[in-house]
Design a protein around this motif. Sequence first.
Motif, PDB file in Angstrom:
ATOM      1  N   GLY A  44       6.092 -11.562  16.982  1.00 48.13           N
ATOM      2  CA  GLY A  44       6.193 -10.295  17.397  1.00 48.13           C
ATOM      3  C   GLY A  44       5.794  -9.731  18.635  1.00 48.13           C
ATOM      4  N   SER A  45       4.914 -10.682  19.420  1.00 46.06           N
ATOM      5  CA  SER A  45       4.341 -10.165  20.666  1.00 46.06           C
ATOM      6  C   SER A  45       5.303  -9.854  21.599  1.00 46.06           C
ATOM      7  CB  SER A  45       3.106 -10.997  21.002  1.00 46.06           C
ATOM      8  OG  SER A  45       4.008 -12.258  21.280  1.00 46.06           O
ATOM      9  N   PHE A 224       1.451  -7.620  22.055  1.00 47.71           N
ATOM     10  CA  PHE A 224       1.991  -6.235  22.018  1.00 47.71           C
ATOM     11  C   PHE A 224       2.843  -6.041  23.000  1.00 47.71           C
ATOM     12  CE2 PHE A 224      -1.935  -5.061  19.479  1.00 47.71           C
ATOM     13  CZ  PHE A 224      -1.338  -5.637  18.195  1.00 47.71           C
ATOM     14  N   GLY A 225       3.705  -6.862  23.511  1.00 48.05           N
ATOM     15  CA  GLY A 225       4.640  -6.838  24.868  1.00 48.05           C
ATOM     16  C   GLY A 225       3.983  -6.633  26.105  1.00 48.05           C
ATOM     17  N   LYS A 226       2.521  -6.977  26.355  1.00 53.93           N
ATOM     18  CA  LYS A 226       1.950  -6.817  27.522  1.00 53.93           C
ATOM     19  C   LYS A 226       1.260  -8.289  27.652  1.00 53.93           C
ATOM     20  CE  LYS A 226       0.440  -1.917  27.448  1.00 53.93           C
ATOM     21  NZ  LYS A 226      -0.045  -1.168  26.312  1.00 53.93           N
ATOM     22  N   VAL A 227       1.049  -8.623  29.137  1.00 48.58           N
ATOM     23  CA  VAL A 227       0.453  -9.823  29.485  1.00 48.58           C
ATOM     24  C   VAL A 227      -1.204  -9.470  29.314  1.00 48.58           C
ATOM     25  CG1 VAL A 227       0.136 -11.318  31.166  1.00 48.58           C
ATOM     26  CG2 VAL A 227       2.280 -10.662  30.886  1.00 48.58           C
ATOM     27  N   GLU A 228      -1.632 -10.313  28.303  1.00 51.77           N
ATOM     28  CA  GLU A 228      -3.214  -9.987  28.112  1.00 51.77           C
ATOM     29  C   GLU A 228      -3.892 -10.758  29.280  1.00 51.77           C
ATOM     30  OE1 GLU A 228      -4.186  -8.181  25.333  1.00 51.77           O
ATOM     31  OE2 GLU A 228      -6.378  -8.854  25.505  1.00 51.77           O
TER      32      GLU A 228
ATOM     33  N   LEU B 185       3.201 -19.017   9.299  1.00 51.16           N
ATOM     34  CA  LEU B 185       2.348 -18.233   9.645  1.00 51.16           C
ATOM     35  C   LEU B 185       1.830 -18.309  11.035  1.00 51.16           C
ATOM     36  CD1 LEU B 185       0.622 -17.423   6.389  1.00 51.16           C
ATOM     37  CD2 LEU B 185       2.688 -16.180   7.180  1.00 51.16           C
ATOM     38  N   ASP B 186       1.547 -17.494  11.761  1.00 53.14           N
ATOM     39  CA  ASP B 186       0.604 -17.473  12.961  1.00 53.14           C
ATOM     40  C   ASP B 186      -0.604 -18.191  12.816  1.00 53.14           C
ATOM     41  OD1 ASP B 186       2.187 -16.316  15.101  1.00 53.14           O
ATOM     42  OD2 ASP B 186       1.651 -14.246  14.390  1.00 53.14           O
TER      43      ASP B 186
END
Lengths: 272, 286
Positions: A44-45, A224-228, B185-186
Amino acid sequence: MAENLLTATGLEVIYGGRRGVKVLHGVDIAIRRGETVGIVGESGSGKTTLGRALLRLVDVSAGSIHFDGREITHLPEAEMRPLRRRIQMIFQDPMASLNPRHTIRRILVEPLLLHGLAKNAAEAEARVAKILERVTLPAACLDRNPHELSGGQRQRIGIARAALLEPDFVLADEIVSGLDVSTQAQVLKLLKGLSVDLGLAMAFISHDLSVIRAVCDRVYVLRFGKVEEEGACAEVFANPKSDYTRILLDAIPLPEINPGWLDPKTGIEDAA
Amino acid sequence: MTASLLSISGLSAVSDREGGMPILRDVSLSLERGEVRGLVGESGAGKSTIAKALLGILPRTVRVTGGTVQFEGRDLLTMPARELRDIMGAQISLIPQDPQTALNPGRRIEAQLTDGLRLRRGLSSREAHARALKLLEEVQIRDPQRVLHAFPHELSGGMRQRVLIAAAFALEPKLVVADEPTTALDVTVQKQILRLIRDMQKVHGTAVIFVTHDLGVVAQICDSVTLLYAGKVIEAGATADVLQNPKHAYTKALMAAGPRYDRPDAGLEPVPQAVFEQLRAEIGIR
Ligand SMILES: Nc1ncnc2c1ncn2[C@@H]1O[C@H](COP(=O)(O)OP(=O)(O)OP(=O)(O)O)[C@@H](O)[C@H]1O
Ligand SMILES: Nc1ncnc2c1ncn2[C@@H]1O[C@H](COP(=O)(O)OP(=O)(O)OP(=O)(O)O)[C@@H](O)[C@H]1O
Ligand SMILES: [Mg+2]
Ligand SMILES: [Mg+2]
């Protein structure tokens, strides 16, 4: 910069129209010619979304994408089409992308003729025979349907089909996650070899940091949709800057006894 | 000397779907009370078949051709169906692989967690409710009241897997069979789930058969391990012995095949063809 084959800046993707959910929040990514870049993150990232955005398979609501020095962010499909051959994709489940009613021969020969890479069927067959040898599959595979092959064999057909079109860039999305370790090693070795031989640039999506470390030069950690975090694998793995990267690394069970690995480490895991 | 909790001896089975092909070949393994044993092997090695034999849910197309599966000294394979039903779920339970499909989509979590407590343990609705709450707390669900009233689709994959773990331990079974409970799972969620299974196992003194293809998972959670290939036990022993000192060429090759983020130059060596040939010769596959 001619060195970068594919670059994106400030990419945003919103699913479900203007009032939908934003799942990419301004992602910058650059992939040099011949380079393999890993994209890792939890479910989901936004890994698949980023890959599909780079390939112009989903619309972006902000940001720009350049391929080979040319802006393609909003290029009409007709103008995208000549670029499509140069940009290939390999999927996690090759079954979903291989027509179940067609023989492997047809699956491999047709795109060559379609893209004009072979003048006639005989020439196409000769190229197919060569690539089959390269991915170490017996010629007998040609007369089978996809469901008559094992998972590892199907994945090699997926790779062969992408490589046949002599692309400059390949996106591989979780292509080894369903395979057992030996088959996985086979497929990854093959892919690595091909990318060197053909000078391919690759974006390699995986949730498995050990796999990323084995095949990638650089890595982008998505959250969360950002480059960490982003950097050379050697750097990021030896010295992760982000706590999140550290948590991802620490969550991988290594095949050696590590008493206390399962005990909660105060604080940092709550961030996950 | 008291008998082992579980003792599988010479178990052999064939697949009627694949023209009588052997799928288990003279498999023996035993499990003591409170022991965690890993069952590993590549796809098709027979791991789930063994798990199904333990749960009495072998498909009709799988035919047992020999051997015994003794649970507390009684053979599950020849036990009358009535007695088997009393054992399944209550003494032996399952944590399934796929948290998406394992729960009934049309029923609230509370109903699914309390059925067994009321019907098989004779708890009142109130008692069962209290027990279900406690179980959800044990698997670290932050808002157990809300989850009890939720339908499965309202929970994430990791939450659903927690509910299934709670359900597996609900009746205080002596043996829990976990068939690849974290494969979907992750890694971060996997670690939390492994910790939960370990904690529940310790608190309740439960024995666990842990099916996985990941030797890393085996190293972290299993006391002992049995490695299968084509339905045959290739190597078995204490986890530390097998991982640090693998005896069979296949075990060694598997250790060398998995990539490791901490050793980028090691790993990624496919199992050599010669090792597969050796395996086939040993097992007698033509
Ligand atoms: N077609 C779609 N419509 C609406 N939302 C979507 C769609 N595809 C993905 N999403 C959502 O976008 C987010 C990012 O999804 P994405 O598939 O890119 O993640 P991912 O990192 O590839 O995850 P995974 O590891 O599970 O494949 C998720 O919250 C997902 O639910
Ligand atoms: N319902 C069935 N009827 C007959 N044979 C079956 C059935 N299910 C599985 N088999 C066969 O039994 C053998 C062992 O399968 P099993 O599912 O036990 O493997 P596994 O080790 O659990 O593999 P995986 O890692 O893929 O889950 C395989 O050859 C399979 O084809
Ligand atoms: Mg994805
Ligand atoms: Mg199985």
